[in-house]
Every structure is written in C-alpha cells, then in structure tokens.
Design an enzyme around this catalytic site. Sequence first.
Site, PDB file in Angstrom:
ATOM      1  N   ASP A  16       0.815  -1.212   0.000  1.00  0.00           N
ATOM      2  CA  ASP A  16       0.000   0.000   0.000  1.00  0.00           C
ATOM      3  C   ASP A  16       0.850   1.265   0.000  1.00  0.00           C
ATOM      4  OD1 ASP A  16      -2.137  -1.660  -0.029  1.00  0.00           O
ATOM      5  OD2 ASP A  16      -2.896  -1.147   1.950  1.00  0.00           O
ATOM      6  N   ARG A  98       1.221   6.888  17.022  1.00  0.00           N
ATOM      7  CA  ARG A  98       1.022   7.858  15.946  1.00  0.00           C
ATOM      8  C   ARG A  98       1.637   9.238  16.223  1.00  0.00           C
ATOM      9  NH1 ARG A  98       1.038   3.500  13.515  1.00  0.00           N
ATOM     10  NH2 ARG A  98      -0.911   2.653  12.661  1.00  0.00           N
ATOM     11  N   ASP A 127      -6.600   6.533  12.445  1.00  0.00           N
ATOM     12  CA  ASP A 127      -5.208   6.939  12.268  1.00  0.00           C
ATOM     13  C   ASP A 127      -5.064   8.205  11.438  1.00  0.00           C
ATOM     14  OD1 ASP A 127      -3.979   5.103  13.869  1.00  0.00           O
ATOM     15  OD2 ASP A 127      -3.604   3.656  12.275  1.00  0.00           O
ATOM     16  N   SER A 181      -5.925  -7.250   8.567  1.00  0.00           N
ATOM     17  CA  SER A 181      -4.887  -6.224   8.551  1.00  0.00           C
ATOM     18  C   SER A 181      -4.204  -6.159   9.908  1.00  0.00           C
ATOM     19  CB  SER A 181      -5.520  -4.872   8.215  1.00  0.00           C
ATOM     20  OG  SER A 181      -4.578  -3.834   8.326  1.00  0.00           O
TER      21      SER A 181
END
Length: 408
Positions: A16, A98, A127, A181
Amino acid sequence: MSAPKKVVLAYSGGLDTSIILKWLQTEYGCEVVTFTADLGQGEELDPARKKAELLGIKPENIYIEDIREEFVRDFVFPMFRANALYEGLYLLGTSIARPLISKRLVEIAEETGADAVAHGATGKGNDQVRFELAAYALNPEIKVIAPWRIWDLTSRTKLIDFAEQNQIPIAKDKRGEAPFSVDANLLHTSSEGKVLEDPAEMAPDYVYQRTTHPEDAPNEAEFIEVGFEKGDAVSINGETLSPAALLTKLNELGGKHGIGRLDLVEGRFVGMKSRGIYETPGGTILLQAHRGIEQITLDRGAAHLKDELMPRYAELIYNGFWYSPEREMLQAAIDRSQEHVTGTVRLKLYKGSVNVVGRWSDHSLYSEAHVTFEEDAGAYDQKDAAGFIQLNALRLKLLAARDRRLKR
C-alpha cells in the site's frame, strides 16, 4: 491545496505505501522522502530501504530510524502512569505510536525542506485523525496528503493493477485480499478486517501472533518482580533495564504465558464501531504492576481522582490529541501524583492471567499498626468512628425524615 514540491511519506515498505509512493510521484511530479520507523514491530526494515531505492528514491532521502527507546520512554511510560484504558479495556497500542511518527515526519520535513507529509491511513479509520492532528499541532503550515481520501484506486483490484503498471513488486499473497490487517509495535499488535469483521464469530487462532494460547501456556506459574521509580518501571527481577528493553522482556514473559489478549468492539472517533483483536502481553503485565505499586504508595484521594481523570485522558490519546493543551495539563497532574510511586511488585503469571501477589516500598502509606485485627497499641481509637459516621449520616437522616413526613 496547491501541489506539493517535496513530500515526506510514512513508509512501511509494504504494498500500500509503495503504491502511495509511486502515486505521489506520478500525481504531483514531486520529490519523495521516505520515513520508516522501527517501533519494535519485529520486522526486518532493510527491505523497506531496498524497495524505496527500487522506486527511485535517492539514498539521502531514505530515513530508517530505531525510535524504540523514545517511543517507550516518552510516550508509552507517560501513558501508563495514568493507567490509561480506552473504553475500559484497550491499552491504546496503536494510538500512542502515531504522535511519535508524526513528530518525526514533521521534523524530517523541516530538515529536508519538504512542504508536505503523507500517510497511508484510510478515510474510515482513526489513524488519519491522529496523524494529521499531531502534524498540525507541531507545524500549522504543513500540508498533509492522505491518498486514500482523494485517489480513484478504490478497490484491491485497482491497487494491484496500478502496482503492475508501475513495476511495483507484489508478493504472491498480496494478489488476493489479505485475511486481516495488522499493525504492530513494541507495545502491541492490532488485527482487524475481513475474517474479523463479524463480531459474533470467534477469531481464528492464527490471528494471534505475539501470545501463546493460554491453554497451551506452561503448566507451572512464573513469578516475577518489577521495580518502579516515580511511576515508571525500571527493573525486572532486580535487573535494571532501559525502557524499550524492559517492555521487550515483559512481552517475552507475557507472550509465553498467553497474557494480554483482547477481543474488542470499540467506538471509533469517526463514528463507526469496529472489531479488533489486540495482543498487549508486556503492557498488560505493566498495568497490573503499576496499579499494584500505587496501591501502597498513592493516597486515596489522589488515586481516586486519577481514576476519574483516566477515561478523559485515554480518550484524548485515542482521538489523536496527544499534543493538545488539555492532555498536557492532565499529564502534569498525573506526573505530580507519581513522585512517591517507587518500590517493587511481585506478580504471578499463569495461563493468560497476571496477578499481583506482593508489593513493598520505602514510600509505602500502608500501616499494619492501623489495620491489624490484633492489639494496635493505641494507633487507632475505634470510638472515633462513631462521630465520623454520625456526621456523614446527617444529610441522609434529614432526607429520610423529609420523605417520611411527605408520605404521611
């Protein structure tokens, strides 16, 4: 937003983000800098460098950094001083990573003269919010590019076609849709999507990657001791360890004993509910240990106030407000409470469970003389409790008297 001239991309080296890298080059004709963070995800990062070079990124524009110590010391540990749990269960493993990634993206942009940063988060998840709120808090002038919200590669088939057209290597198992995922760092693994999307169905055993199934864990319990200084864990079984090394060791111990599995349906900040499978073996042990040492070193009023503040603090982290003034205000109060949270906790690890079985500290507020059922040598006068009860009962008695009068 005008087209960027130079973009710093949060780059994993996976399919990705490799597609995003090429898309940025073709869509904007801009220079791309890649940033790959070693947060303890347990993956070899050199392939990310090779993949970036293959896609035309100059060696000086490839940043691969080991930031595990900073991650645990400056983000995980402050959060654990608060005993933070989102919706009462989630230890915020993805959320807390993050703000650090965003911090480095913004710093690298400044170092390289880039005018934008980019991430691979989708428009459905949390996110995107976390990355962008952090970036804007650190540099209000930065441009943030979120390809998933703006491109026309809206299906797995289109992504694969784009990759093939642009000579982006595709692993064989990427030609179909992945069964789920995964996001991983030193604090946890997070799995969601596909085989996990029906919350009524039990997650398959193969989803769990960091922990032994509790039923297959050792039949003998293991006892460990975790030492604390001012709210932070500093040692295991008397051995002083750095923050990242300590969490790594707790992960090994917790994973061995099947500790830290969580199947959660959570309320995302963007509004929908999602089901995720989390594994936080070391963090689960750390939370129990920290609460254990607080039990004897933290005053009741401070401890109860902390527990009242905790849900708000956890929500701020989950929603991406790490760099907000309100999170920093709460952190200051939490850190003040930890000045005497120093000592040692003994824990029992056994088949998916972790339990505090002992705790001691030179800073302890526990007084055996006051709580003993034996003679206390005058440490506590039990007659004092009568007046204490009468004063606390006064308003209740007045309420009851009024209600009885009105019912007549």
